[in-house]
Design an enzyme around this catalytic site. Structure first.
Site, PDB file in Angstrom:
ATOM      1  N   GLN A   1      13.746  -0.862   6.085  1.00  0.00           N
ATOM      2  CA  GLN A   1      12.502  -1.299   6.723  1.00  0.00           C
ATOM      3  C   GLN A   1      12.111  -2.691   6.248  1.00  0.00           C
ATOM      4  O   GLN A   1      11.660  -3.532   7.034  1.00  0.00           O
ATOM      5  CB  GLN A   1      11.381  -0.320   6.400  1.00  0.00           C
ATOM      6  CG  GLN A   1      11.527   1.054   7.021  1.00  0.00           C
ATOM      7  CD  GLN A   1      10.437   2.012   6.563  1.00  0.00           C
ATOM      8  OE1 GLN A   1       9.602   1.661   5.720  1.00  0.00           O
ATOM      9  NE2 GLN A   1      10.429   3.221   7.100  1.00  0.00           N
TER      10      GLN A   1
ATOM     11  N   GLN B   1      -8.844 -11.028   4.380  1.00  0.00           N
ATOM     12  CA  GLN B   1      -7.825 -10.059   4.792  1.00  0.00           C
ATOM     13  C   GLN B   1      -8.503  -8.952   5.590  1.00  0.00           C
ATOM     14  O   GLN B   1      -9.382  -8.259   5.084  1.00  0.00           O
ATOM     15  CB  GLN B   1      -7.105  -9.473   3.571  1.00  0.00           C
ATOM     16  CG  GLN B   1      -5.991  -8.533   3.954  1.00  0.00           C
ATOM     17  CD  GLN B   1      -5.235  -7.969   2.772  1.00  0.00           C
ATOM     18  OE1 GLN B   1      -4.774  -6.828   2.817  1.00  0.00           O
ATOM     19  NE2 GLN B   1      -5.103  -8.743   1.701  1.00  0.00           N
TER      20      GLN B   1
ATOM     21  N   TRP C   1       0.838  -1.205   0.000  1.00  0.00           N
ATOM     22  CA  TRP C   1       0.000   0.000   0.000  1.00  0.00           C
ATOM     23  C   TRP C   1       0.875   1.258   0.000  1.00  0.00           C
ATOM     24  O   TRP C   1       0.765   2.126  -0.862  1.00  0.00           O
ATOM     25  CB  TRP C   1      -0.936  -0.014   1.218  1.00  0.00           C
ATOM     26  CG  TRP C   1      -1.832   1.200   1.342  1.00  0.00           C
ATOM     27  CD1 TRP C   1      -2.066   2.152   0.387  1.00  0.00           C
ATOM     28  CD2 TRP C   1      -2.621   1.569   2.485  1.00  0.00           C
ATOM     29  NE1 TRP C   1      -2.962   3.097   0.870  1.00  0.00           N
ATOM     30  CE2 TRP C   1      -3.301   2.766   2.152  1.00  0.00           C
ATOM     31  CE3 TRP C   1      -2.811   1.010   3.739  1.00  0.00           C
ATOM     32  CZ2 TRP C   1      -4.158   3.412   3.053  1.00  0.00           C
ATOM     33  CZ3 TRP C   1      -3.664   1.650   4.625  1.00  0.00           C
ATOM     34  CH2 TRP C   1      -4.335   2.832   4.287  1.00  0.00           C
TER      35      TRP C   1
ATOM     36  N   ARG D   1      -2.908   9.097   8.209  1.00  0.00           N
ATOM     37  CA  ARG D   1      -2.863   8.757   9.627  1.00  0.00           C
ATOM     38  C   ARG D   1      -3.147   9.947  10.541  1.00  0.00           C
ATOM     39  O   ARG D   1      -3.551   9.750  11.694  1.00  0.00           O
ATOM     40  CB  ARG D   1      -1.502   8.151   9.971  1.00  0.00           C
ATOM     41  CG  ARG D   1      -1.265   6.802   9.326  1.00  0.00           C
ATOM     42  CD  ARG D   1       0.120   6.283   9.617  1.00  0.00           C
ATOM     43  NE  ARG D   1       1.151   7.092   8.974  1.00  0.00           N
ATOM     44  CZ  ARG D   1       2.453   6.883   9.122  1.00  0.00           C
ATOM     45  NH1 ARG D   1       2.885   5.902   9.891  1.00  0.00           N
ATOM     46  NH2 ARG D   1       3.335   7.656   8.492  1.00  0.00           N
TER      47      ARG D   1
ATOM     48  N   ARG E   1      -0.091   0.685  11.404  1.00  0.00           N
ATOM     49  CA  ARG E   1       0.344   1.774  10.518  1.00  0.00           C
ATOM     50  C   ARG E   1       1.469   2.607  11.133  1.00  0.00           C
ATOM     51  O   ARG E   1       1.525   3.823  10.981  1.00  0.00           O
ATOM     52  CB  ARG E   1      -0.857   2.643  10.137  1.00  0.00           C
ATOM     53  CG  ARG E   1      -2.010   1.795   9.589  1.00  0.00           C
ATOM     54  CD  ARG E   1      -3.162   2.589   9.066  1.00  0.00           C
ATOM     55  NE  ARG E   1      -4.277   1.690   8.765  1.00  0.00           N
ATOM     56  CZ  ARG E   1      -5.388   2.042   8.135  1.00  0.00           C
ATOM     57  NH1 ARG E   1      -5.534   3.274   7.707  1.00  0.00           N
ATOM     58  NH2 ARG E   1      -6.353   1.172   7.913  1.00  0.00           N
TER      59      ARG E   1
ATOM     60  N   TYR F   1      -4.082   1.396  -4.797  1.00  0.00           N
ATOM     61  CA  TYR F   1      -2.872   1.912  -4.158  1.00  0.00           C
ATOM     62  C   TYR F   1      -2.069   2.727  -5.167  1.00  0.00           C
ATOM     63  O   TYR F   1      -1.230   2.205  -5.902  1.00  0.00           O
ATOM     64  CB  TYR F   1      -2.006   0.777  -3.609  1.00  0.00           C
ATOM     65  CG  TYR F   1      -2.659  -0.081  -2.551  1.00  0.00           C
ATOM     66  CD1 TYR F   1      -3.765   0.364  -1.829  1.00  0.00           C
ATOM     67  CD2 TYR F   1      -2.171  -1.352  -2.273  1.00  0.00           C
ATOM     68  CE1 TYR F   1      -4.359  -0.439  -0.863  1.00  0.00           C
ATOM     69  CE2 TYR F   1      -2.752  -2.152  -1.299  1.00  0.00           C
ATOM     70  CZ  TYR F   1      -3.846  -1.689  -0.606  1.00  0.00           C
ATOM     71  OH  TYR F   1      -4.429  -2.486   0.349  1.00  0.00           O
TER      72      TYR F   1
ATOM     73  N   LEU G   1       1.297  -3.596  12.434  1.00  0.00           N
ATOM     74  CA  LEU G   1       2.073  -2.606  13.183  1.00  0.00           C
ATOM     75  C   LEU G   1       1.245  -1.347  13.434  1.00  0.00           C
ATOM     76  O   LEU G   1       1.766  -0.316  13.845  1.00  0.00           O
ATOM     77  CB  LEU G   1       3.360  -2.260  12.436  1.00  0.00           C
ATOM     78  CG  LEU G   1       4.367  -3.405  12.295  1.00  0.00           C
ATOM     79  CD1 LEU G   1       5.519  -3.003  11.378  1.00  0.00           C
ATOM     80  CD2 LEU G   1       4.895  -3.830  13.661  1.00  0.00           C
TER      81      LEU G   1
ATOM     82  N   GLY H   1       4.257  -3.528   5.556  1.00  0.00           N
ATOM     83  CA  GLY H   1       4.657  -2.579   4.528  1.00  0.00           C
ATOM     84  C   GLY H   1       6.031  -2.009   4.807  1.00  0.00           C
ATOM     85  O   GLY H   1       6.504  -1.988   5.943  1.00  0.00           O
TER      86      GLY H   1
ATOM     87  N   LYS I   1       8.732   3.801  17.342  1.00  0.00           N
ATOM     88  CA  LYS I   1       9.469   4.971  16.855  1.00  0.00           C
ATOM     89  C   LYS I   1       8.629   6.248  16.877  1.00  0.00           C
ATOM     90  O   LYS I   1       9.092   7.306  16.481  1.00  0.00           O
ATOM     91  CB  LYS I   1       9.955   4.713  15.426  1.00  0.00           C
ATOM     92  CG  LYS I   1      10.917   3.543  15.312  1.00  0.00           C
ATOM     93  CD  LYS I   1      11.323   3.295  13.868  1.00  0.00           C
ATOM     94  CE  LYS I   1      12.275   2.115  13.774  1.00  0.00           C
ATOM     95  NZ  LYS I   1      12.660   1.852  12.351  1.00  0.00           N
TER      96      LYS I   1
END
Length: 331
Positions: A300, A190, A21, A242, A223, A57, A221, A294, A229
């Protein structure tokens, strides 16, 4: 890497699957294509052979990035998971939302799971991905303007035609899943699931376990909230969805950070990051077959893939669950 079979099929996905995404840029404040391609390729080098994407996406951008990233691989080395049912290029169906594309142009998105739309979307996805078949094809969101029978019979036809291997759904309730399964064999659902978003444990998880289906957990996670962090006062870039979500209110971030601090000694003892610990916990939960993770860059991506190396004992899982009981987010 661990590979897990979806439902009663012979389709195996990497337990950590690359979620593309953010790679598409849309709703994530844009993307850098070279970084996204490298992220996918690096994940593959560490055993993440499965990639989940969708036409919406980036309005096709994510699928094109995936196609570019895998173009030099043998097709049977990778499992392609994509979706249908959200159209930005037509106005038929159920209005979903107004948004902006990657160029900041206003667009309207409609849920459309009609037969004609599915056939077109499948052809478009095949071209963007640079392949002649899709391993798992999923309706992105329920479309109330189209009977489930019409939708699933269209997917069954695509399977018969060899353009799709297996049918899955996204964001379906138990009732919708049950009906869909009467028209085509559904192997997975999903849905969102994370340490701080566990609503599916009440009804969906028991159902899929009983029916021997699989759950692909997206946003494990939350997002980015569960990476350890993020701090209260975090400023999101323009176009990042977000900034308006309740999970990212300062009080919820603060409470989550307090919880994650309790996990730091455990993570350190495993030579793991908090995010890796969270991903491993996710795929250890009953009914959860795959965690979609992601990544926007190579670093990452590799970190996500290495989450599979984290091993948690029953006692350690119990410790995490007990600490989670103290987390009461204001949602």
């Amino acid at each position: 890497m661990e590979f897990r079979t979806l439902g009663q099929s012979d389709l195996k996905l990497s337990a950590i699957t690359f979620g593309a995404w953010a790679a598409g840029g849309w709703m994530w404040g844009g993307t850098e294509q070279n970084d996204a391609v490298k992220a996918i390729q690096s994940a593959f080098d560490y055993g993440v052979t499965s990639i989940d994407t969708a036409p919406i996406y980036g309005m096709g951008h994510s699928e094109k990035i995936v196609g570019t990233a895998i173009k030099d691989l043998a097709r049977d080395q990778v499992q392609l998971v994509t979706k249908f049912g959200l159209r930005w290029d037509a106005t038929e169906g159920d209005f979903y939302t107004n948004t902006k594309d990657n160029d900041r142009n206003p667009i309207a998105i409609y849920k459309n799971a009609s037969k004609a739309s599915i056939i077109k979307e499948c052809e478009d996805s095949l071209k963007r991905l640079g392949t002649d078949y899709i391993d798992l094809y999923q309706i992105h969101w329920p479309d109330k303007t189209t009977p489930i029978q019409e939708t699933m019979e269209a997917v069954a036809q695509l399977i018969k035609d060899g353009k799709v291997r297996y049918a899955g759904v996204c964001n379906y309730s138990v009732e919708q899943l049950e009906e869909a399964n009467t028209y085509v064999d559904i192997i997975s659902n999903q849905v969102p699931y994370s340490m701080v978003n566990r609503g599916i444990e009440t009804d969906l998880v028991p159902y899929v376990i009983k029916q021997n289906m699989s759950i692909l957990a997206y946003s494990p996670l939350q997002r980015g909230l569960l990476t350890g962090k993020m701090q209260a006062g975090h400023v999101f870039s323009e176009g990042d969805h977000r900034q308006g979500l309740a999970f990212f209110k300062d009080e919820n971030i603060t409470q989550t950070v307090t919880f994650l601090d309790k996990l730091k000694p455990l993570a350190e003892s495993k030579h793991a990051t908090i995010a890796q610990l969270v991903l491993r916990w996710t795929i250890e939960q009953p009914g959860i077959t795959i965690a979609l993770a992601g990544a926007r860059n190579e670093k990452q991506s590799i970190q996500n893939a290495k989450a599979i190396d984290v091993k948690l004992t029953a006692e350690e899982l119990q410790f995490i669950s007990k600490a989670l009981e103290q987390v009461k987010l204001d949602l």
